[in-house]
Design a protein around this motif. Structure first.
Motif, PDB file in Angstrom:
ATOM      1  N   ILE A   6       4.264   1.019   0.677  1.00 39.79           N
ATOM      2  CA  ILE A   6       3.376  -0.129   0.789  1.00 39.79           C
ATOM      3  C   ILE A   6       3.614  -1.060  -0.399  1.00 39.79           C
ATOM      4  O   ILE A   6       3.520  -0.640  -1.552  1.00 39.79           O
ATOM      5  CB  ILE A   6       1.891   0.294   0.801  1.00 39.79           C
ATOM      6  N   GLY A   7       3.923  -2.313  -0.095  1.00 41.67           N
ATOM      7  CA  GLY A   7       4.034  -3.329  -1.129  1.00 41.67           C
ATOM      8  C   GLY A   7       2.781  -4.186  -1.144  1.00 41.67           C
ATOM      9  O   GLY A   7       2.245  -4.547  -0.091  1.00 41.67           O
ATOM     10  N   LEU A   8       2.292  -4.496  -2.333  1.00 40.42           N
ATOM     11  CA  LEU A   8       1.116  -5.342  -2.469  1.00 40.42           C
ATOM     12  C   LEU A   8       1.418  -6.504  -3.405  1.00 40.42           C
ATOM     13  O   LEU A   8       2.040  -6.330  -4.464  1.00 40.42           O
ATOM     14  CB  LEU A   8      -0.068  -4.549  -3.033  1.00 40.42           C
ATOM     15  N   THR A 108      -9.420   0.183  -2.526  1.00 44.36           N
ATOM     16  CA  THR A 108      -8.343   0.114  -1.540  1.00 44.36           C
ATOM     17  C   THR A 108      -7.036   0.609  -2.124  1.00 44.36           C
ATOM     18  O   THR A 108      -6.307   1.376  -1.476  1.00 44.36           O
ATOM     19  CB  THR A 108      -8.179  -1.325  -1.031  1.00 44.36           C
ATOM     20  N   VAL A 109      -6.713   0.189  -3.329  1.00 45.79           N
ATOM     21  CA  VAL A 109      -5.473   0.645  -3.963  1.00 45.79           C
ATOM     22  C   VAL A 109      -5.500   2.155  -4.162  1.00 45.79           C
ATOM     23  O   VAL A 109      -4.490   2.843  -3.954  1.00 45.79           O
ATOM     24  CB  VAL A 109      -5.242  -0.098  -5.301  1.00 45.79           C
ATOM     25  N   GLU A 110      -6.650   2.689  -4.533  1.00 40.32           N
ATOM     26  CA  GLU A 110      -6.767   4.143  -4.699  1.00 40.32           C
ATOM     27  C   GLU A 110      -6.512   4.869  -3.379  1.00 40.32           C
ATOM     28  O   GLU A 110      -5.811   5.893  -3.335  1.00 40.32           O
ATOM     29  CB  GLU A 110      -8.153   4.490  -5.245  1.00 40.32           C
ATOM     30  N   ARG A 111      -7.051   4.348  -2.285  1.00 44.36           N
ATOM     31  CA  ARG A 111      -6.836   4.964  -0.979  1.00 44.36           C
ATOM     32  C   ARG A 111      -5.369   4.871  -0.557  1.00 44.36           C
ATOM     33  O   ARG A 111      -4.801   5.830  -0.031  1.00 44.36           O
ATOM     34  CB  ARG A 111      -7.713   4.292   0.077  1.00 44.36           C
ATOM     35  N   LEU A 112      -4.755   3.720  -0.789  1.00 49.01           N
ATOM     36  CA  LEU A 112      -3.363   3.534  -0.393  1.00 49.01           C
ATOM     37  C   LEU A 112      -2.422   4.421  -1.197  1.00 49.01           C
ATOM     38  O   LEU A 112      -1.400   4.899  -0.678  1.00 49.01           O
ATOM     39  CB  LEU A 112      -2.960   2.064  -0.568  1.00 49.01           C
ATOM     40  N   ALA A 113      -2.759   4.626  -2.464  1.00 44.19           N
ATOM     41  CA  ALA A 113      -1.895   5.435  -3.336  1.00 44.19           C
ATOM     42  C   ALA A 113      -1.898   6.903  -2.934  1.00 44.19           C
ATOM     43  O   ALA A 113      -0.982   7.646  -3.302  1.00 44.19           O
ATOM     44  CB  ALA A 113      -2.344   5.290  -4.789  1.00 44.19           C
ATOM     45  N   ALA A 187      13.052  -9.142   6.628  1.00 42.81           N
ATOM     46  CA  ALA A 187      13.822  -8.027   6.075  1.00 42.81           C
ATOM     47  C   ALA A 187      13.709  -6.770   6.924  1.00 42.81           C
ATOM     48  O   ALA A 187      14.466  -5.820   6.713  1.00 42.81           O
ATOM     49  CB  ALA A 187      13.352  -7.725   4.649  1.00 42.81           C
ATOM     50  N   GLY A 188      12.755  -6.754   7.862  1.00 39.80           N
ATOM     51  CA  GLY A 188      12.589  -5.588   8.728  1.00 39.80           C
ATOM     52  C   GLY A 188      11.318  -4.809   8.510  1.00 39.80           C
ATOM     53  O   GLY A 188      11.071  -3.811   9.180  1.00 39.80           O
ATOM     54  N   ALA A 189      10.481  -5.249   7.567  1.00 38.14           N
ATOM     55  CA  ALA A 189       9.230  -4.551   7.263  1.00 38.14           C
ATOM     56  C   ALA A 189       8.073  -5.160   8.051  1.00 38.14           C
ATOM     57  O   ALA A 189       8.225  -6.175   8.727  1.00 38.14           O
ATOM     58  CB  ALA A 189       8.943  -4.631   5.764  1.00 38.14           C
ATOM     59  N   PHE A 190       6.907  -4.532   7.942  1.00 40.23           N
ATOM     60  CA  PHE A 190       5.685  -5.154   8.433  1.00 40.23           C
ATOM     61  C   PHE A 190       5.213  -6.168   7.389  1.00 40.23           C
ATOM     62  O   PHE A 190       5.347  -5.944   6.175  1.00 40.23           O
ATOM     63  CB  PHE A 190       4.586  -4.113   8.649  1.00 40.23           C
ATOM     64  N   GLY A 191       4.643  -7.261   7.862  1.00 38.91           N
ATOM     65  CA  GLY A 191       4.045  -8.250   6.981  1.00 38.91           C
ATOM     66  C   GLY A 191       2.588  -8.450   7.348  1.00 38.91           C
ATOM     67  O   GLY A 191       2.280  -8.793   8.501  1.00 38.91           O
ATOM     68  N   VAL A 192       1.688  -8.221   6.403  1.00 40.97           N
ATOM     69  CA  VAL A 192       0.247  -8.294   6.664  1.00 40.97           C
ATOM     70  C   VAL A 192      -0.355  -9.440   5.854  1.00 40.97           C
ATOM     71  O   VAL A 192      -0.277  -9.453   4.622  1.00 40.97           O
ATOM     72  CB  VAL A 192      -0.459  -6.972   6.306  1.00 40.97           C
ATOM     73  N   LEU A 223      -6.933  -2.672   5.106  1.00 40.29           N
ATOM     74  CA  LEU A 223      -5.542  -2.236   5.186  1.00 40.29           C
ATOM     75  C   LEU A 223      -5.389  -0.732   5.455  1.00 40.29           C
ATOM     76  O   LEU A 223      -4.539  -0.336   6.273  1.00 40.29           O
ATOM     77  CB  LEU A 223      -4.791  -2.636   3.906  1.00 40.29           C
ATOM     78  N   PRO A 224      -6.149   0.159   4.813  1.00 40.93           N
ATOM     79  CA  PRO A 224      -5.981   1.598   5.116  1.00 40.93           C
ATOM     80  C   PRO A 224      -6.205   1.919   6.598  1.00 40.93           C
ATOM     81  O   PRO A 224      -5.471   2.725   7.175  1.00 40.93           O
ATOM     82  CB  PRO A 224      -7.024   2.265   4.227  1.00 40.93           C
ATOM     83  N   ASP A 225      -7.198   1.294   7.220  1.00 43.96           N
ATOM     84  CA  ASP A 225      -7.437   1.541   8.640  1.00 43.96           C
ATOM     85  C   ASP A 225      -6.306   0.975   9.492  1.00 43.96           C
ATOM     86  O   ASP A 225      -5.937   1.578  10.511  1.00 43.96           O
ATOM     87  CB  ASP A 225      -8.783   0.927   9.064  1.00 43.96           C
TER      88      ASP A 225
END
Length: 231
Positions: A6-8, A108-113, A187-192, A223-225
Motif C-alpha cells: 500500500i502506497g500513501l 488508519t495507518v496503524e490498521r493498514l500496517a 503503472a498497473g496498480a490500483f489508484g484510490v 481504505l481498510p474496508d
C-alpha cells in the motif's frame, strides 16, 4: 491477486497542507493589494509556479521564490524590500508550522500496517517532508519512505518493485488525481482517490472513472474496508 503493498501520499492525505498555502496566498494578496487585484495576482502567481516547477520542484521553498518573482513582476521591479522580507517570513512560517494529522489518519495507518507493506510516497522538498514525517509520529509505521521529485508511472513501478511484489499487487491512495491516482493506475496498480476539499490547480486531472483499477472513497478511514473488498 491479493494486494501486498500500500502506497500513501502525505500532504493533505495524512496531514493538512494546502490550507497553509491558501492562507499565505491571502497574505500575499494583502501585501500586493496596491499593485494587483487578488484574482489577477493569483493567476500571475500560478503562472510563475507552473514555469518554475522544473527548476524549483514542489514545496514551500519553490512557492516562496515564485511569490517573490511575481511581486517583482506585478510591481515592475518596484516592490519594496520590506515586502520581500514579509514574503520570505511567510515562507519560513510555513516551513515551521506544526503538523496536524487529518481525522482518522493515525488509526488508519496503524490498521493498514498490520498485514501490508506500507510505503509513504510523497513529493516536495526533502528536508521539509522529512520534518513533517518526523513530527507526525507515523514514521515507524511505514516499511519505506520515498520522497520523489515527480510521480510518474515509471516512478511508481520502480517503487512497487523495490518495496513490494510489483504494481499489479499494489495500491496507491492520495488526494491528487494527477499525482496519486492516474500514474499508479497507468503503472498497473490500483489508484484510490481520497478528496481533501482544497485542491491546487496544478494537481487537477480527469478521473479515470471507467478504469477497473480506479476507486474513490470519502475519507482515508474507508481504505481498510476497501482493501477487504478487493481481496
Amino acid at each position: 491477486m491479493q494486494l501486498t503493498t500500500i502506497g500513501l501520499d502525505a500532504d493533505d492525505t495524512l496531514w493538512h497542507n494546502e490550507r497553509f498555502f491558501t492562507l499565505t496566498h491571502q497574505r500575499f494578496a494583502e501585501l500586493l493589494s496596491d499593485h494587483a487585484e487578488p484574482g489577477h495576482l493569483a493567476e500571475r502567481l500560478l503562472d510563475a509556479e507552473r514555469r518554475n516547477l522544473g527548476q524549483y520542484g514542489f514545496g514551500v521553498k519553490g512557492f516562496t521564490l515564485s511569490m517573490i518573482e511575481t511581486a517583482i513582476d506585478v510591481t515592475e521591479g518596484r516592490v519594496p524590500g520590506t515586502v520581500i522580507g514579509q514574503i520570505i517570513a511567510a515562507g519560513q512560517e510555513m516551513l515551521a508550522h506544526p503538523i496536524e494529522l487529518l481525522p482518522g489518519a493515525q488509526e488508519t495507518v496503524e490498521r493498514l500496517a498490520d498485514g501490508h507493506r506500507l510505503v509513504l510516497i510523497t513529493k516536495g522538498d526533502l528536508l521539509d517532508q522529512e520534518r513533517k514525517l518526523a513530527q507526525s509520529g507515523l514514521g515507524d509505521l511505514f516499511d519505506a519512505v520515498e520522497i520523489v521529485s515527480h510521480k510518474t508511472p515509471e516512478i511508481y513501478a520502480q517503487i512497487f518493485e523495490r518495496h513490494g511484489d510489483g504494481p499489479e499487487r499494489a495500491l496507491m491512495a492520495g488526494n491528487s488525481m494527477k499525482s496519486d491516482v492516474v500514474p499508479p493506475i497507468e503503472a498497473g496498480a490500483f489508484g484510490v482517490f481520497v478528496p481533501h476539499g482544497l485542491e491546487w490547480a496544478l494537481e487537477r486531472a480527469e478521473a479515470p472513472e471507467d478504469h477497473p483499477r480506479f476507486r474513490r472513497i470519502s475519507t482515508l478511514s474507508e481504505l481498510p474496508d476497501l482493501l477487504a473488498d478487493l481481496r
